[in-house]
Design a protein around this motif. Structure first.
Motif, mmCIF file in Angstrom:
data_model
loop_
_atom_site.group_PDB
_atom_site.id
_atom_site.type_symbol
_atom_site.label_atom_id
_atom_site.label_comp_id
_atom_site.label_asym_id
_atom_site.label_seq_id
_atom_site.Cartn_x
_atom_site.Cartn_y
_atom_site.Cartn_z
ATOM 1 N N THR A 62 55.348 26.528 24.845
ATOM 2 C CA THR A 62 56.503 27.228 24.293
ATOM 3 C C THR A 62 56.908 26.660 22.938
ATOM 4 N N ALA A 63 56.726 25.349 22.760
ATOM 5 C CA ALA A 63 57.083 24.748 21.466
ATOM 6 C C ALA A 63 56.233 25.325 20.351
ATOM 7 N N ILE A 64 54.969 25.645 20.663
ATOM 8 C CA ILE A 64 54.092 26.285 19.679
ATOM 9 C C ILE A 64 54.455 27.755 19.534
ATOM 10 N N GLY A 65 54.664 28.411 20.665
ATOM 11 C CA GLY A 65 54.947 29.837 20.648
ATOM 12 C C GLY A 65 56.168 30.197 19.827
ATOM 13 N N ARG A 66 57.161 29.327 19.832
ATOM 14 C CA ARG A 66 58.387 29.620 19.082
ATOM 15 C C ARG A 66 58.149 29.650 17.573
ATOM 16 N N HIS A 67 57.046 29.039 17.149
ATOM 17 C CA HIS A 67 56.719 29.031 15.722
ATOM 18 C C HIS A 67 55.789 30.180 15.335
ATOM 19 N N LEU A 68 55.224 30.874 16.335
ATOM 20 C CA LEU A 68 54.313 31.987 16.055
ATOM 21 C C LEU A 68 55.141 33.259 15.914
ATOM 22 N N THR A 69 55.981 33.273 14.919
ATOM 23 C CA THR A 69 56.931 34.370 14.732
ATOM 24 C C THR A 69 56.276 35.578 14.075
ATOM 25 N N GLY A 70 56.998 36.685 14.098
ATOM 26 C CA GLY A 70 56.508 37.896 13.452
ATOM 27 C C GLY A 70 55.763 38.823 14.380
ATOM 28 N N SER A 71 55.575 38.417 15.652
ATOM 29 C CA SER A 71 54.887 39.259 16.619
ATOM 30 C C SER A 71 55.902 39.892 17.565
ATOM 31 N N ALA A 72 55.620 41.101 17.993
ATOM 32 C CA ALA A 72 56.491 41.772 18.948
ATOM 33 C C ALA A 72 56.455 41.089 20.313
ATOM 34 N N LEU A 73 55.449 40.247 20.530
ATOM 35 C CA LEU A 73 55.326 39.588 21.837
ATOM 36 C C LEU A 73 56.082 38.271 21.904
ATOM 37 N N THR A 74 56.421 37.704 20.754
ATOM 38 C CA THR A 74 57.065 36.393 20.757
ATOM 39 C C THR A 74 58.390 36.357 20.001
ATOM 40 N N GLY A 75 58.738 37.432 19.334
ATOM 41 C CA GLY A 75 59.950 37.417 18.520
ATOM 42 C C GLY A 75 60.851 38.598 18.796
ATOM 43 N N ASP A 76 61.675 38.902 17.825
ATOM 44 C CA ASP A 76 62.657 39.981 17.961
ATOM 45 C C ASP A 76 62.133 41.328 17.484
ATOM 46 N N VAL A 77 60.860 41.370 17.087
ATOM 47 C CA VAL A 77 60.257 42.624 16.651
ATOM 48 C C VAL A 77 60.107 43.557 17.854
ATOM 49 N N GLU A 78 60.479 44.807 17.691
ATOM 50 C CA GLU A 78 60.402 45.759 18.790
ATOM 51 C C GLU A 78 58.952 46.077 19.140
ATOM 52 N N VAL A 79 58.662 46.134 20.441
ATOM 53 C CA VAL A 79 57.315 46.497 20.886
ATOM 54 C C VAL A 79 57.089 47.982 20.597
ATOM 55 N N PRO A 80 56.078 48.325 19.808
ATOM 56 C CA PRO A 80 55.852 49.733 19.454
ATOM 57 C C PRO A 80 55.248 50.535 20.603
ATOM 58 N N ASP A 81 55.516 51.829 20.598
ATOM 59 C CA ASP A 81 54.903 52.746 21.550
ATOM 60 C C ASP A 81 53.682 53.385 20.907
ATOM 61 N N GLY A 82 52.721 53.798 21.745
ATOM 62 C CA GLY A 82 51.589 54.549 21.217
ATOM 63 C C GLY A 82 50.240 53.947 21.530
ATOM 64 N N HIS A 83 49.234 54.445 20.837
ATOM 65 C CA HIS A 83 47.833 54.058 21.037
ATOM 66 C C HIS A 83 47.508 52.803 20.225
ATOM 67 N N TYR A 84 46.592 51.998 20.737
ATOM 68 C CA TYR A 84 46.189 50.786 20.028
ATOM 69 C C TYR A 84 45.587 51.064 18.641
ATOM 70 N N ALA A 85 45.126 52.285 18.421
ATOM 71 C CA ALA A 85 44.530 52.611 17.124
ATOM 72 C C ALA A 85 45.580 52.806 16.033
ATOM 73 N N GLU A 86 46.847 52.870 16.418
ATOM 74 C CA GLU A 86 47.905 53.042 15.422
ATOM 75 C C GLU A 86 48.175 51.721 14.704
ATOM 76 N N GLN A 87 48.472 51.821 13.417
ATOM 77 C CA GLN A 87 48.722 50.630 12.609
ATOM 78 C C GLN A 87 49.922 49.831 13.109
ATOM 79 N N THR A 88 50.872 50.510 13.740
ATOM 80 C CA THR A 88 52.064 49.823 14.240
ATOM 81 C C THR A 88 51.726 48.784 15.308
ATOM 82 N N MET A 89 50.576 48.942 15.963
ATOM 83 C CA MET A 89 50.210 48.017 17.037
ATOM 84 C C MET A 89 49.865 46.619 16.524
ATOM 85 N N LYS A 90 49.673 46.497 15.214
ATOM 86 C CA LYS A 90 49.408 45.168 14.665
ATOM 87 C C LYS A 90 50.602 44.243 14.861
#
Length: 236
Positions: A62-90
Motif C-alpha cells: 500500500t505504501a507503494i500503491g499510494r504513490h502510483l497516482t493518476g490511475s482510476a484503480l488507485t486514485g480519485d480518477v473515475e473508472v470509465p465505462d465501455g470497451h477496452y479498445a476505447e482510449q478512456t480505458m488508459k
C-alpha cells in the motif's frame, strides 16, 4: 512443477489457480494489496486458496500503491465505462504494476525453492496494458534469469498470454473453476457494475465461449452496445 500463482481473485487468475492445481503442484497463492479501488477482489483470492487447500499470502504494498497516482484503480480518477479498445480505458493503467508484483513474487519463489511463478495475463490485455504483452513476459524472464543466477531457477508461467478471455473461460470450465466465486469489476460495488471495461470483457467472454455466466451485473445488457463498434488490435 512446484508453482505459486499470482492471484488477484479475478476470473483469469482464479481459473489459472485451478488449472495449476489440476496440472502441476500448486504451492500457494500470492496477492497484493496496493490500495486498489476494488480491493474486495482479495477476499475472492483468499476463498480460492481455501478451496484449493493451499496457503494464501497477501503482500502489503500500500505504501507503494499510494504513490502510483493518476490511475482510476488507485486514485480519485473515475473508472470509465465501455470497451477496452476505447482510449478512456488508459485511465485504468497502474504504472509498472506487473513488474513490481512479479519481482516480489519471484523473490518469494526463490526463497521457498519453488519452480515457477504463474501469472494470468492474456491476449485481451495487450491493447491497453503494456506489462501484459508477450515481449514483457519474455524480457522479465530474462531479467530474472540474471537476477537469480547461481541462486535459483524460477520460470514465469503465463499460459494465457496469447489467448483470449473467452478461451480462458473455456479452459476454466474444464478445470472446474467456480466462476461465481471470482471478482472482476473495477468499481468494487455490491455487484459487478456491468459497464466498466473489465465487466464488459467478462460478459463478452462468457458469450463467446458459450458458457453460462453466473455473474450478477447491475447493468447486464450494456456489454452488447459497448462491444458493437470495437475490435481491439493485437499488440505484441
Amino acid at each position: 512443477m512446484k508453482t505459486i500463482v499470482v492471484c488477484s481473485g479475478g476470473l483469469d487468475s482464479v481459473s489459472l489457480a485451478h488449472k495449476v492445481a489440476a496440472e502441476h503442484q500448486l504451492i500457494g497463492l500470492i496477492s497484493f494489496d496496493y490500495v486498489q479501488r476494488h480491493r474486495k477482489e482479495l477476499d475472492f483470492a483468499a476463498a480460492c486458496a481455501k478451496r484449493l487447500g493451499v496457503p494464501h499470502h497477501i503482500i502489503d504494498i500500500t505504501a507503494i500503491g499510494r504513490h502510483l497516482t493518476g490511475s482510476a484503480l488507485t486514485g480519485d480518477v473515475e473508472v470509465p465505462d465501455g470497451h477496452y479498445a476505447e482510449q478512456t480505458m488508459k485511465a485504468t493503467v497502474v504504472p509498472n504494476r506487473n513488474a513490481i508484483m512479479l519481482a516480489i513474487a519471484f523473490g518469494l519463489a526463490a526463497a521457498q525453492k519453488v519452480d515457477a511463478v504463474a501469472v494470468a495475463v492474456h491476449g485481451g490485455d495487450h491493447f491497453i496494458y503494456p506489462d501484459c504483452r508477450p515481449g514483457f513476459i519474455d524480457a522479465f524472464q530474462q531479467m530474472q534469469n540474471h537476477a537469480l543466477d547461481g541462486y535459483a531457477s524460477v520460470s514465469l508461467y503465463a499460459p494465457y498470454v496469447n489467448i483470449s478471455k473467452a478461451d480462458i473461460v473455456t479452459d476454466g470450465a474444464k478445470s472446474g473453476t467456480p466462476f461465481k466465486e471470482t471478482w472482476s469489476c473495477y468499481k468494487g460495488g455490491i455487484h459487478h457494475c456491468g459497464r466498466c471495461g473489465t465487466c464488459v470483457e467478462r460478459r463478452e467472454a462468457f458469450h463467446l465461449a458459450g458458457v453460462e455466466d453466473p455473474t450478477v451485473y447491475d447493468d447486464p445488457d450494456f456489454w452488447v452496445a459497448a462491444t458493437a463498434g470495437f475490435s481491439a488490435e493485437e499488440v505484441k
